[in-house]
Scaffold this active site. Structure first.
Site, PDB file in Angstrom:
ATOM      1  N   ARG A 163     -37.992 -14.395  32.430  1.00  0.00           N
ATOM      2  CA  ARG A 163     -38.402 -14.408  31.006  1.00  0.00           C
ATOM      3  C   ARG A 163     -38.912 -15.805  30.586  1.00  0.00           C
ATOM      4  O   ARG A 163     -38.691 -16.251  29.461  1.00  0.00           O
ATOM      5  CB  ARG A 163     -37.253 -13.999  30.075  1.00  0.00           C
ATOM      6  CG  ARG A 163     -36.746 -12.587  30.280  1.00  0.00           C
ATOM      7  CD  ARG A 163     -37.811 -11.555  29.933  1.00  0.00           C
ATOM      8  NE  ARG A 163     -37.255 -10.230  29.841  1.00  0.00           N
ATOM      9  CZ  ARG A 163     -37.142  -9.382  30.874  1.00  0.00           C
ATOM     10  NH1 ARG A 163     -37.572  -9.725  32.064  1.00  0.00           N
ATOM     11  NH2 ARG A 163     -36.635  -8.184  30.694  1.00  0.00           N
ATOM     12  N   SER A 237     -34.493  -6.299  24.297  1.00  0.00           N
ATOM     13  CA  SER A 237     -33.311  -7.154  24.520  1.00  0.00           C
ATOM     14  C   SER A 237     -33.401  -8.371  23.610  1.00  0.00           C
ATOM     15  O   SER A 237     -34.397  -9.090  23.643  1.00  0.00           O
ATOM     16  CB  SER A 237     -33.264  -7.654  25.963  1.00  0.00           C
ATOM     17  OG  SER A 237     -33.270  -6.580  26.860  1.00  0.00           O
ATOM     18  N   GLU A 333     -33.667 -14.129  23.635  1.00  0.00           N
ATOM     19  CA  GLU A 333     -34.905 -13.857  24.361  1.00  0.00           C
ATOM     20  C   GLU A 333     -36.055 -13.697  23.370  1.00  0.00           C
ATOM     21  O   GLU A 333     -37.207 -14.018  23.665  1.00  0.00           O
ATOM     22  CB  GLU A 333     -34.697 -12.580  25.184  1.00  0.00           C
ATOM     23  CG  GLU A 333     -35.732 -12.349  26.249  1.00  0.00           C
ATOM     24  CD  GLU A 333     -36.449 -11.050  26.066  1.00  0.00           C
ATOM     25  OE1 GLU A 333     -37.149 -10.911  25.047  1.00  0.00           O
ATOM     26  OE2 GLU A 333     -36.330 -10.195  26.953  1.00  0.00           O
TER      27      GLU A 333
HETATM   28  P1  FAD Z   1     -45.668 -10.832  20.421  1.00  0.00           P
HETATM   29  O1  FAD Z   1     -44.334 -10.324  20.061  1.00  0.00           O
HETATM   30  O2  FAD Z   1     -46.771 -10.620  19.438  1.00  0.00           O
HETATM   31  O3  FAD Z   1     -45.623 -12.347  20.800  1.00  0.00           O
HETATM   32  C1  FAD Z   1     -44.601 -12.854  21.636  1.00  0.00           C
HETATM   33  C2  FAD Z   1     -44.863 -14.353  21.866  1.00  0.00           C
HETATM   34  O4  FAD Z   1     -46.064 -14.511  22.620  1.00  0.00           O
HETATM   35  C3  FAD Z   1     -45.098 -15.140  20.569  1.00  0.00           C
HETATM   36  O5  FAD Z   1     -44.605 -16.439  20.765  1.00  0.00           O
HETATM   37  C4  FAD Z   1     -46.610 -15.182  20.429  1.00  0.00           C
HETATM   38  O6  FAD Z   1     -47.068 -16.311  19.718  1.00  0.00           O
HETATM   39  C5  FAD Z   1     -47.037 -15.254  21.890  1.00  0.00           C
HETATM   40  N1  FAD Z   1     -48.326 -14.616  22.157  1.00  0.00           N
HETATM   41  C6  FAD Z   1     -48.650 -13.310  22.001  1.00  0.00           C
HETATM   42  N2  FAD Z   1     -49.904 -13.086  22.421  1.00  0.00           N
HETATM   43  C7  FAD Z   1     -50.397 -14.282  22.827  1.00  0.00           C
HETATM   44  C8  FAD Z   1     -51.656 -14.714  23.337  1.00  0.00           C
HETATM   45  N3  FAD Z   1     -52.664 -13.868  23.536  1.00  0.00           N
HETATM   46  N4  FAD Z   1     -51.811 -16.028  23.638  1.00  0.00           N
HETATM   47  C9  FAD Z   1     -50.792 -16.903  23.452  1.00  0.00           C
HETATM   48  N5  FAD Z   1     -49.591 -16.562  22.957  1.00  0.00           N
HETATM   49  C10 FAD Z   1     -49.389 -15.262  22.651  1.00  0.00           C
HETATM   50  N6  FAD Z   1     -39.937  -7.222  27.548  1.00  0.00           N
HETATM   51  C11 FAD Z   1     -39.747  -7.249  28.884  1.00  0.00           C
HETATM   52  O7  FAD Z   1     -40.049  -8.251  29.534  1.00  0.00           O
HETATM   53  N7  FAD Z   1     -39.216  -6.185  29.537  1.00  0.00           N
HETATM   54  C12 FAD Z   1     -38.872  -5.054  28.913  1.00  0.00           C
HETATM   55  O8  FAD Z   1     -38.407  -4.114  29.536  1.00  0.00           O
HETATM   56  C13 FAD Z   1     -39.067  -4.988  27.504  1.00  0.00           C
HETATM   57  N8  FAD Z   1     -38.711  -3.884  26.810  1.00  0.00           N
HETATM   58  C14 FAD Z   1     -38.888  -3.833  25.459  1.00  0.00           C
HETATM   59  C15 FAD Z   1     -38.514  -2.667  24.785  1.00  0.00           C
HETATM   60  C16 FAD Z   1     -38.692  -2.569  23.419  1.00  0.00           C
HETATM   61  C17 FAD Z   1     -38.292  -1.306  22.700  1.00  0.00           C
HETATM   62  C18 FAD Z   1     -39.257  -3.661  22.707  1.00  0.00           C
HETATM   63  C19 FAD Z   1     -39.487  -3.549  21.229  1.00  0.00           C
HETATM   64  C20 FAD Z   1     -39.621  -4.826  23.371  1.00  0.00           C
HETATM   65  C21 FAD Z   1     -39.433  -4.921  24.763  1.00  0.00           C
HETATM   66  N9  FAD Z   1     -39.770  -6.079  25.482  1.00  0.00           N
HETATM   67  C22 FAD Z   1     -39.609  -6.112  26.843  1.00  0.00           C
HETATM   68  C23 FAD Z   1     -40.246  -7.279  24.773  1.00  0.00           C
HETATM   69  C24 FAD Z   1     -41.768  -7.269  24.488  1.00  0.00           C
HETATM   70  O9  FAD Z   1     -42.302  -5.990  24.561  1.00  0.00           O
HETATM   71  C25 FAD Z   1     -42.529  -8.169  25.463  1.00  0.00           C
HETATM   72  O10 FAD Z   1     -42.051  -9.491  25.366  1.00  0.00           O
HETATM   73  C26 FAD Z   1     -44.025  -8.178  25.196  1.00  0.00           C
HETATM   74  O11 FAD Z   1     -44.703  -8.836  26.230  1.00  0.00           O
HETATM   75  C27 FAD Z   1     -44.391  -8.823  23.864  1.00  0.00           C
HETATM   76  O12 FAD Z   1     -45.762  -8.587  23.650  1.00  0.00           O
HETATM   77  P2  FAD Z   1     -46.412  -8.694  22.210  1.00  0.00           P
HETATM   78  O13 FAD Z   1     -47.898  -8.524  22.371  1.00  0.00           O
HETATM   79  O14 FAD Z   1     -45.754  -7.754  21.279  1.00  0.00           O
HETATM   80  O15 FAD Z   1     -46.095 -10.197  21.846  1.00  0.00           O
HETATM   81  N1  EPU Z   2     -24.586  -2.579  30.021  1.00  0.00           N
HETATM   82  C1  EPU Z   2     -23.376  -2.369  29.409  1.00  0.00           C
HETATM   83  N2  EPU Z   2     -23.389  -2.149  28.058  1.00  0.00           N
HETATM   84  C2  EPU Z   2     -24.528  -2.114  27.327  1.00  0.00           C
HETATM   85  C3  EPU Z   2     -25.769  -2.354  27.964  1.00  0.00           C
HETATM   86  C4  EPU Z   2     -25.772  -2.590  29.332  1.00  0.00           C
HETATM   87  O1  EPU Z   2     -22.335  -2.374  30.029  1.00  0.00           O
HETATM   88  O2  EPU Z   2     -24.444  -1.882  26.115  1.00  0.00           O
HETATM   89  C5  EPU Z   2     -24.604  -2.754  31.477  1.00  0.00           C
HETATM   90  C6  EPU Z   2     -25.197  -1.516  32.157  1.00  0.00           C
HETATM   91  O3  EPU Z   2     -24.227  -0.544  32.365  1.00  0.00           O
HETATM   92  C7  EPU Z   2     -25.766  -2.050  33.431  1.00  0.00           C
HETATM   93  C8  EPU Z   2     -26.147  -3.470  33.065  1.00  0.00           C
HETATM   94  O4  EPU Z   2     -25.475  -3.792  31.851  1.00  0.00           O
HETATM   95  O5  EPU Z   2     -24.800  -2.064  34.420  1.00  0.00           O
HETATM   96  C9  EPU Z   2     -27.649  -3.659  32.911  1.00  0.00           C
HETATM   97  O6  EPU Z   2     -28.128  -2.787  31.891  1.00  0.00           O
HETATM   98  P1  EPU Z   2     -29.641  -2.256  31.879  1.00  0.00           P
HETATM   99  O7  EPU Z   2     -30.007  -1.685  33.210  1.00  0.00           O
HETATM  100  O8  EPU Z   2     -29.783  -1.388  30.677  1.00  0.00           O
HETATM  101  O9  EPU Z   2     -30.525  -3.544  31.736  1.00  0.00           O
HETATM  102  P2  EPU Z   2     -30.347  -4.869  30.876  1.00  0.00           P
HETATM  103  O10 EPU Z   2     -29.889  -5.942  31.785  1.00  0.00           O
HETATM  104  O11 EPU Z   2     -29.550  -4.607  29.664  1.00  0.00           O
HETATM  105  C10 EPU Z   2     -32.736  -5.715  31.436  1.00  0.00           C
HETATM  106  C11 EPU Z   2     -33.886  -6.305  30.678  1.00  0.00           C
HETATM  107  C12 EPU Z   2     -34.684  -5.217  30.012  1.00  0.00           C
HETATM  108  C13 EPU Z   2     -35.234  -4.295  31.091  1.00  0.00           C
HETATM  109  C14 EPU Z   2     -34.058  -3.698  31.860  1.00  0.00           C
HETATM  110  C15 EPU Z   2     -34.504  -2.860  33.030  1.00  0.00           C
HETATM  111  C16 EPU Z   2     -33.266  -8.541  30.033  1.00  0.00           C
HETATM  112  C17 EPU Z   2     -32.872  -9.465  28.937  1.00  0.00           C
HETATM  113  N3  EPU Z   2     -33.410  -7.263  29.710  1.00  0.00           N
HETATM  114  O12 EPU Z   2     -31.868  -5.127  30.476  1.00  0.00           O
HETATM  115  O13 EPU Z   2     -35.777  -5.812  29.325  1.00  0.00           O
HETATM  116  O14 EPU Z   2     -36.016  -3.269  30.537  1.00  0.00           O
HETATM  117  O15 EPU Z   2     -33.223  -4.775  32.380  1.00  0.00           O
HETATM  118  O16 EPU Z   2     -34.975  -3.683  34.049  1.00  0.00           O
HETATM  119  O17 EPU Z   2     -33.452  -8.996  31.161  1.00  0.00           O
HETATM  120  C18 EPU Z   2     -36.470  -6.717  27.218  1.00  0.00           C
HETATM  121  O18 EPU Z   2     -36.687  -7.772  27.812  1.00  0.00           O
HETATM  122  O19 EPU Z   2     -36.700  -6.573  25.995  1.00  0.00           O
HETATM  123  C19 EPU Z   2     -35.919  -5.575  27.958  1.00  0.00           C
HETATM  124  C20 EPU Z   2     -35.641  -4.412  27.383  1.00  0.00           C
END
Ligand code: FAD
Ligand code: EPU
Length: 337
Positions: A163, A237, A333
């Site tokens: 991240r 997250s 994050e």
């Molecule tokens: P924004 O939220 O608009 O911006 C994020 C940051 O990037 C800000 O600092 C902004 O200034 C900067 N930025 C955006 N675009 C640019 C650009 N073109 N040039 C320079 N800076 C820029 N993330 C994960 O890694 N893994 C996941 O599994 C994951 N799951 C998610 C699930 C949900 C339900 C939600 C709501 C979010 C999740 N995220 C996850 C977080 C998020 O989706 C990612 O971080 C995504 O890349 C953010 O993109 P955005 O376009 O919305 O960025």
């Molecule tokens: N867990 C708990 N309680 C909870 C949530 C999770 O005990 O309430 C335990 C689960 O049982 C599991 C472990 O934590 O054993 C990991 O959980 P999960 O697989 O749901 O993934 P996570 O670590 O919570 C990360 C990323 C996610 C990504 C998933 C899948 C980060 C900060 N988050 O979540 O990214 O989608 O793994 O790879 O690394 C995001 O960045 O926004 C995001 C959603």
């Protein structure tokens, strides 16, 4: 170019925070961006907005918000099984993943359904289910807010980490990412080691593995446990999973035998923050409209009228209680503004 004043950002951030930008402009081309650079005195301090899915707005933005809407997907070249594909920063990430799957280009199928735009994907090196964008990232083209020139950053220049990237650290707020090029492959290298994927594929009765099947499995898992921001405001997250040294992990394991940990590099162990937060009793907690999601404790939610400050204060309480119980420091994050 159209500059909007006191522009509402509520529909442009996935937490649904009801905040305004004093000035707002969207740009679809490099020329638009250059024009904004020469005409807007606040340009250098301007905030770049993508899909707003990794931001918590705690107040109105007293400056310029620049929304990157540069579109386009191009296949640059094919070399054997390798495909170099470039997408505009304003492309929605998930649509880009689907485009690659339709064309049989493997590498980002595990990153299906991550919200946001292509431009933000290298910012925090998006990752899910055993894959990070750094694994397939080739280069990006970014506009420097001061010198007004485009710069190319190759994989090694981005200092990707969990991240993390150089754009969150030493180049923070300096570059506007306009295009991202990935090196994908026509020959899939499946990542289904993440337990839940294998189980989901079995449940779906998949016999012949394909990148589409992997993406479908990932989408099913995600939909089951992550709240849809269209229904409940959230930014995924809220905290990173902390990485602690192995000695500390062993100590914690004596006291909390159920604690999980995955070895990462240099003798560090990554522990799931969701578990730590759940153990402190926060899972499903709600205070007004700010809450901790009942299915995923790592996700803080806005049930409707919570302010960014409400969510931030709840996150402070969570950080403090996790530290008290485990002496582990959680790091946010989500970008706090
Ligand atoms: P924004 O939220 O608009 O911006 C994020 C940051 O990037 C800000 O600092 C902004 O200034 C900067 N930025 C955006 N675009 C640019 C650009 N073109 N040039 C320079 N800076 C820029 N993330 C994960 O890694 N893994 C996941 O599994 C994951 N799951 C998610 C699930 C949900 C339900 C939600 C709501 C979010 C999740 N995220 C996850 C977080 C998020 O989706 C990612 O971080 C995504 O890349 C953010 O993109 P955005 O376009 O919305 O960025
Ligand atoms: N867990 C708990 N309680 C909870 C949530 C999770 O005990 O309430 C335990 C689960 O049982 C599991 C472990 O934590 O054993 C990991 O959980 P999960 O697989 O749901 O993934 P996570 O670590 O919570 C990360 C990323 C996610 C990504 C998933 C899948 C980060 C900060 N988050 O979540 O990214 O989608 O793994 O790879 O690394 C995001 O960045 O926004 C995001 C959603």
């Amino acid at each position: 170019m159209n500059i909007e004043l006191d522009y509402p950002l509520k529909s442009l951030n996935s937490f649904g925070m009801d905040v305004y930008a004093r000035k707002f402009a969207g740009f679809t081309t490099l020329e638009d961006l250059q024009e904004l650079h020469t005409t807007q005195k606040e340009f250098n301090q301007g905030f770049i907005l993508g899909g707003g899915s990794n931001i918590l707005f705690t107040k109105n933005v007293d400056g310029l918000v620049l929304k990157n809407e540069i579109k386009g997907i191009e296949i640059l070249k094919e070399e054997g099984d390798d495909v170099y594909i470039r997408a505009g920063a304003g492309e929605p990430w998930h649509s880009f993943v689907l485009y690659c799957i339709e064309h049989g280009f493997a590498g980002i199928e595990n990153l299906a359904l991550i919200p946001g735009q292509v431009g933000a994907s290298p910012m925090q090196n998006i990752g899910a289910y055993g894959v990070e964008i750094k694994d397939v990232f080739y280069c990006l083209d970014a506009y420097h807010k001061e010198d007004g020139k485009m710069h190319t950053f190759y994989n090694g220049d981005c200092e990707f980490g969990y991240r993390e990237s150089v754009f969150k650290r030493k180049f923070k707020n300096q570059f506007i990412i306009n295009r991202v090029t990935l090196k994908l492959s026509k020959k899939p290298n499946y990542h289904i080691e993440y337990g839940a994927i294998r189980q989901q594929l079995n449940e779906m009765g998949i016999k012949d593995l394909s990148i589409r099947a992997v993406a479908n499995a990932v989408m099913a898992i995600r939909s089951a446990k992550l709240p849809d921001p269209k229904i409940v405001g959230n930014a995924g997250s809220f905290f990173k999973n902390p990485e602690i040294d192995i000695a500390k992990f062993e100590d914690l394991k004596k006291e909390f035998p159920q604690i999980m940990g995955y070895p990462v590099s240099n003798g560090f162990v990554k522990i799931p923050a969701g578990w730590l937060i759940e153990q402190c009793g926060w899972k499903g907690y709600r205070e007004g409209d700010a809450g901790c999601h009942p299915l995923q404790a790592l996700v803080l939610v806005n049930y409707g009228k919570a302010t960014g400050e409400d969510i931030f204060l709840l996150s402070e309480k969570i950080v403090n209680s996790v530290f008290q119980k485990f002496t582990v420091q959680l790091e946010r994050e989500v970008n706090i503004l």
